[in-house]
Design an enzyme around this catalytic site. Structure first.
Site, PDB file in Angstrom:
ATOM      1  N   GLY A  45       0.838  -1.194   0.000  1.00 38.62           N
ATOM      2  CA  GLY A  45       0.000   0.000   0.000  1.00 38.62           C
ATOM      3  C   GLY A  45       0.872   1.242   0.000  1.00 38.62           C
ATOM      4  O   GLY A  45       2.016   1.196   0.449  1.00 38.62           O
ATOM      5  N   GLN A  50       3.497   9.733   0.974  1.00 38.86           N
ATOM      6  CA  GLN A  50       4.774   9.006   0.862  1.00 38.86           C
ATOM      7  C   GLN A  50       5.533   9.330  -0.422  1.00 38.86           C
ATOM      8  O   GLN A  50       6.692   8.958  -0.558  1.00 38.86           O
ATOM      9  CB  GLN A  50       4.527   7.506   0.965  1.00 38.86           C
ATOM     10  CG  GLN A  50       4.041   7.116   2.362  1.00 38.86           C
ATOM     11  CD  GLN A  50       3.804   5.629   2.451  1.00 38.86           C
ATOM     12  OE1 GLN A  50       2.756   5.152   2.056  1.00 38.86           O
ATOM     13  NE2 GLN A  50       4.786   4.907   2.942  1.00 38.86           N
ATOM     14  N   CYS A  92       6.396  -0.391   6.598  1.00 40.17           N
ATOM     15  CA  CYS A  92       5.997   0.831   5.902  1.00 40.17           C
ATOM     16  C   CYS A  92       7.132   1.235   4.968  1.00 40.17           C
ATOM     17  O   CYS A  92       8.296   1.220   5.380  1.00 40.17           O
ATOM     18  CB  CYS A  92       5.744   1.940   6.923  1.00 40.17           C
ATOM     19  SG  CYS A  92       5.301   3.520   6.184  1.00 40.17           S
ATOM     20  N   LEU A  93       6.809   1.600   3.726  1.00 41.47           N
ATOM     21  CA  LEU A  93       7.866   1.961   2.766  1.00 41.47           C
ATOM     22  C   LEU A  93       8.630   3.218   3.198  1.00 41.47           C
ATOM     23  O   LEU A  93       9.739   3.450   2.731  1.00 41.47           O
ATOM     24  CB  LEU A  93       7.276   2.146   1.359  1.00 41.47           C
ATOM     25  CG  LEU A  93       6.832   0.848   0.649  1.00 41.47           C
ATOM     26  CD1 LEU A  93       6.174   1.166  -0.678  1.00 41.47           C
ATOM     27  CD2 LEU A  93       8.014  -0.089   0.441  1.00 41.47           C
ATOM     28  N   HIS A 134      -3.644   1.365   7.946  1.00 40.72           N
ATOM     29  CA  HIS A 134      -2.296   1.948   7.859  1.00 40.72           C
ATOM     30  C   HIS A 134      -2.275   3.113   6.867  1.00 40.72           C
ATOM     31  O   HIS A 134      -1.737   4.190   7.157  1.00 40.72           O
ATOM     32  CB  HIS A 134      -1.308   0.849   7.441  1.00 40.72           C
ATOM     33  CG  HIS A 134       0.114   1.304   7.316  1.00 40.72           C
ATOM     34  ND1 HIS A 134       1.105   0.905   8.187  1.00 40.72           N
ATOM     35  CD2 HIS A 134       0.722   2.128   6.417  1.00 40.72           C
ATOM     36  CE1 HIS A 134       2.240   1.474   7.832  1.00 40.72           C
ATOM     37  NE2 HIS A 134       2.041   2.218   6.760  1.00 40.72           N
ATOM     38  N   GLU A 135      -2.875   2.888   5.692  1.00 45.70           N
ATOM     39  CA  GLU A 135      -2.820   3.919   4.643  1.00 45.70           C
ATOM     40  C   GLU A 135      -3.713   5.112   4.970  1.00 45.70           C
ATOM     41  O   GLU A 135      -3.345   6.259   4.707  1.00 45.70           O
ATOM     42  CB  GLU A 135      -3.203   3.325   3.279  1.00 45.70           C
ATOM     43  CG  GLU A 135      -2.299   2.185   2.794  1.00 45.70           C
ATOM     44  CD  GLU A 135      -0.809   2.469   2.884  1.00 45.70           C
ATOM     45  OE1 GLU A 135      -0.407   3.644   2.789  1.00 45.70           O
ATOM     46  OE2 GLU A 135      -0.038   1.506   3.081  1.00 45.70           O
ATOM     47  N   HIS A 138      -1.976   7.372   7.190  1.00 43.10           N
ATOM     48  CA  HIS A 138      -1.046   8.253   6.462  1.00 43.10           C
ATOM     49  C   HIS A 138      -1.759   9.521   6.000  1.00 43.10           C
ATOM     50  O   HIS A 138      -1.206  10.616   6.078  1.00 43.10           O
ATOM     51  CB  HIS A 138      -0.490   7.551   5.215  1.00 43.10           C
ATOM     52  CG  HIS A 138       0.761   6.756   5.449  1.00 43.10           C
ATOM     53  ND1 HIS A 138       1.927   7.322   5.930  1.00 43.10           N
ATOM     54  CD2 HIS A 138       1.043   5.444   5.241  1.00 43.10           C
ATOM     55  CE1 HIS A 138       2.865   6.375   6.012  1.00 43.10           C
ATOM     56  NE2 HIS A 138       2.356   5.230   5.606  1.00 43.10           N
TER      57      HIS A 138
END
Ligand SMILES: [Zn+2]
Length: 169
Positions: A45, A50, A92-93, A134-135, A138
């Protein structure tokens, strides 16, 4: 086009996203680029923050690009119901190589717009539910770091500072 994925503590990651009001070619291109960037980073995701853009846009694909039917785009999403609890490992990226256990609801229902501006609802369980939460965090400027216990959070922050000193972050 592969966009640069920003890492913690880049300020844009703490910035709530602006609602998206224009459903045009530019938005479509951004979503495409976000998918490409997410696949390149081997993530499941990605939120617009990000890639340095504080807008309410998320892309998700649990198949890692193998199954087009699993591509999900969420524009202006919100969680409208949730149930249960799961405590599982999450990454997480924007936090490369950091994996920590985080509590999330086991099941959520999301309401969002698609790239044409049409509203829809989608249920997610297990990994998909985790991804939705999670997203969407963000988009609100909330990182999984703040969902960890204070102890874990301090350990992770210390680890990142050490990596920064070694120029490996
Ligand atoms: Zn993330």
């Amino acid at each position: 086009m592969i966009l640069t994925i920003v890492k913690y503590p880049e300020p844009v990651l703490s910035q709530p996203g602006e609602p998206i009001t224009e459903f045009n070619a530019e938005l479509r291109k951004l979503a495409d680029d976000m998918f490409e960037s997410m696949y390149a980073g081997q993530g499941a995701g990605l939120a617009a923050q990000q890639v340095g853009i504080a807008k309410r846009l998320v892309v998700i694909d649990l198949s890692g690009g193998k199954d087009p039917a699993q591509k999900i785009v969420l524009v202006n999403p919100e969680i409208i119901s949730s149930e249960g609890k799961l405590y599982e490992t999450e990454g997480c990226l924007s936090f490369p190589d950091i994996m920590e256990k985080v509590v999330r609801a086991a099941k959520v229902r999301v309401r969002a717009q698609d790239l044409d501006g049409k509203w829809f609802e989608q249920d997610g369980e297990q990994l998909l539910a985790r991804c939705f939460q999670h997203e969407i965090d963000h988009l609100n400027g909330v990182l999984f770091l703040s969902r960890m216990s204070a102890l874990k959070r301090d350990l992770v922050k210390r680890k990142i500072r050490k990596l920064q000193r070694e120029n490996e972050w």
